[in-house]
Scaffold this active site. Structure first.
Site, PDB file in Angstrom:
ATOM      1  N   CYS A   1      36.196  13.939  -6.324  1.00  0.00           N
ATOM      2  CA  CYS A   1      34.786  13.622  -6.086  1.00  0.00           C
ATOM      3  C   CYS A   1      33.928  14.832  -6.389  1.00  0.00           C
ATOM      4  O   CYS A   1      34.399  15.976  -6.361  1.00  0.00           O
ATOM      5  CB  CYS A   1      34.558  13.108  -4.666  1.00  0.00           C
ATOM      6  SG  CYS A   1      34.755  14.338  -3.359  1.00  0.00           S
TER       7      CYS A   1
ATOM      8  N   PRO B   1      38.542  16.983  -3.676  1.00  0.00           N
ATOM      9  CA  PRO B   1      37.079  16.999  -3.579  1.00  0.00           C
ATOM     10  C   PRO B   1      36.535  18.265  -4.209  1.00  0.00           C
ATOM     11  O   PRO B   1      37.109  19.348  -4.041  1.00  0.00           O
ATOM     12  CB  PRO B   1      36.826  16.950  -2.069  1.00  0.00           C
ATOM     13  CG  PRO B   1      38.069  17.479  -1.459  1.00  0.00           C
ATOM     14  CD  PRO B   1      39.197  17.113  -2.374  1.00  0.00           C
ATOM     15  N   HIS B   2      35.418  18.136  -4.915  1.00  0.00           N
ATOM     16  CA  HIS B   2      34.931  19.275  -5.702  1.00  0.00           C
ATOM     17  C   HIS B   2      33.446  19.483  -5.474  1.00  0.00           C
ATOM     18  O   HIS B   2      32.873  19.000  -4.513  1.00  0.00           O
ATOM     19  CB  HIS B   2      35.263  19.058  -7.184  1.00  0.00           C
ATOM     20  CG  HIS B   2      35.860  20.258  -7.853  1.00  0.00           C
ATOM     21  ND1 HIS B   2      35.100  21.273  -8.383  1.00  0.00           N
ATOM     22  CD2 HIS B   2      37.150  20.623  -8.056  1.00  0.00           C
ATOM     23  CE1 HIS B   2      35.891  22.201  -8.904  1.00  0.00           C
ATOM     24  NE2 HIS B   2      37.141  21.824  -8.716  1.00  0.00           N
ATOM     25  N   ASP B   3      32.820  20.172  -6.400  1.00  0.00           N
ATOM     26  CA  ASP B   3      31.507  20.795  -6.297  1.00  0.00           C
ATOM     27  C   ASP B   3      30.560  20.156  -5.279  1.00  0.00           C
ATOM     28  O   ASP B   3      30.173  18.990  -5.397  1.00  0.00           O
ATOM     29  CB  ASP B   3      30.811  20.734  -7.658  1.00  0.00           C
ATOM     30  CG  ASP B   3      31.574  21.473  -8.732  1.00  0.00           C
ATOM     31  OD1 ASP B   3      30.955  22.291  -9.432  1.00  0.00           O
ATOM     32  OD2 ASP B   3      32.789  21.225  -8.889  1.00  0.00           O
TER      33      ASP B   3
ATOM     34  N   SER C   1      30.516  18.929  -2.394  1.00  0.00           N
ATOM     35  CA  SER C   1      30.780  17.757  -1.562  1.00  0.00           C
ATOM     36  C   SER C   1      30.822  18.210  -0.105  1.00  0.00           C
ATOM     37  O   SER C   1      31.230  19.323   0.202  1.00  0.00           O
ATOM     38  CB  SER C   1      32.108  17.101  -1.962  1.00  0.00           C
ATOM     39  OG  SER C   1      32.014  16.549  -3.264  1.00  0.00           O
TER      40      SER C   1
END
Length: 337
Positions: free
Chosen positions: A97, A120-122, A124
């Site tokens: 995500c 989960p990424h940038d 979030s």
């Protein structure tokens, strides 16, 4: 209702259409009913197999915000939703995500995926990653939050036999709770934090990982409390700093860092780790309390690195409910009640 979510209510996965479901209620409070009904992606009891490829946001199951320019034009809220009771295997990333908020990944299986299990990424935030089983990730980590994945909850997951770390926080992923997880048999560390601050690592079982049980690098205010850290291939807890100037590919404007580390270690058990119990190298401060250390590093010198000269003083002082604060300058152990 929040307790239902945290404690794994038996009817949780079968009542997503019911407005009394705790995830629905949480989202309704955060976003309002219209946004909840209109934006939510519902993925329940799905079986997804063998898809995704190495292009941006096309990794498999991806939940993503628009590009920054499109987000300004569209003016919509960040994407959100849930994945519950599902199984994902042989995907490029099991879950990804980007700029997502209030998303829940619960009670799902991520096995034999290629690069990451759950990623989960940038930017979030406020994620819940709970009661999942992640194993067999072929290239990197079982669970990783990277680049400002903040204010999130990672709990009651089992992450094992992944190529690198079981659970990792990376690139300014701050103010997270990692609790009641089990990580074992991973190819590097059980739990790792790189350039990520103010995280609480609480009551996890971390054992038989190839490298360290818990590792923190260039990370400040790490609280390691009441964990069982047993039989890891190197140290139980490993804290250090590192100059990353060799990483020519690193965008320092996007991923800044300081070569500074500090942590608190309290309670739990650190035992039978091959190289030693705790290693510190150029950390600014470590605080110890009520440590139970059992036969680490052959039983002779459980505290290593910069801690070695003061290990006897620290060990003697931490056998009760008092605190020891260690810092490299001045080279003394200060006991505080």
């Amino acid at each position: 209702n929040v307790n239902k979510l945290l404690n794994g209510d038996g009817g949780f996965g079968s009542s997503l259409g019911d407005r009394s479901n705790p995830v629905y209620l949480y989202s309704e409070v955060r976003l309002g009913k219209k946004e909840t009904d209109g934006i939510y992606s519902r993925t329940c009891a799905a079986l997804k197999d063998s898809f995704g490829y190495a292009k941006s946001k096309s990794y498999g199951v991806s939940i993503s915000q628009y590009t920054p320019n499109m987000a300004k034009q569209m003016g919509r809220a960040e994407p959100t939703g849930w994945i519950i009771g599902s199984e994902f295997s042989d995907m490029w990333y099991g879950f990804y995500c980007y700029e997502t908020s209030d998303f829940v990944v619960k009670d799902s299986t991520y096995r034999d995926n290629i690069v990451y299990g759950i990623d989960p990424h940038d930017r979030s935030r406020r994620l819940i990653i709970a009661e999942n089983r992640i194993w067999g990730t072929k290239v990197r980590h079982g669970i990783i939050g990277s680049r400002e994945v903040n204010d999130s909850f990672i709990f009651r997951n089992i992450s094992f036999n992944n190529h690198l770390a079981g659970i990792m926080l990376d690139r300014l992923s701050n103010h997270n709770l990692v609790a009641y997880n089990t990580t074992y048999g991973n190819g590097s560390d059980g739990i790792a934090m790189y350039e990520s601050h103010h995280n609480l690592i609480y009551a996890n079982q971390v054992y038989q990982n190839a490298h360290h049980g818990i590792r923190f690098r260039n990370s400040q205010d790490i609280r390691i409390v009441d964990n069982m850290i047993l039989k890891n291939g190197r140290y139980g807890v490993y804290g250090h700093i590192k100059d990353l100037s060799y990483q020519s590919y690193r965008d320092l404007a996007l991923d800044p860092y300081e070569a500074r580390s500090s942590a608190l270690l309290s309670g739990g058990v650190i035992g039978f780790n091959r190289s030693g119990a705790v290693y510190a190298e150029a950390t600014e401060q470590l605080m110890f309390s009520n440590l139970l250390l059992e036969a680490n590093g052959g039983g002779n010198r459980p505290l290593r690195g910069d801690l070695t000269p003061l290990s006897a003083d620290i060990l003697q002082a931490t056998q009760g409910e008092q605190w020891v604060r260690w810092a490299p300058q001045p080279p003394t152990a200060v006991v505080t009640n």
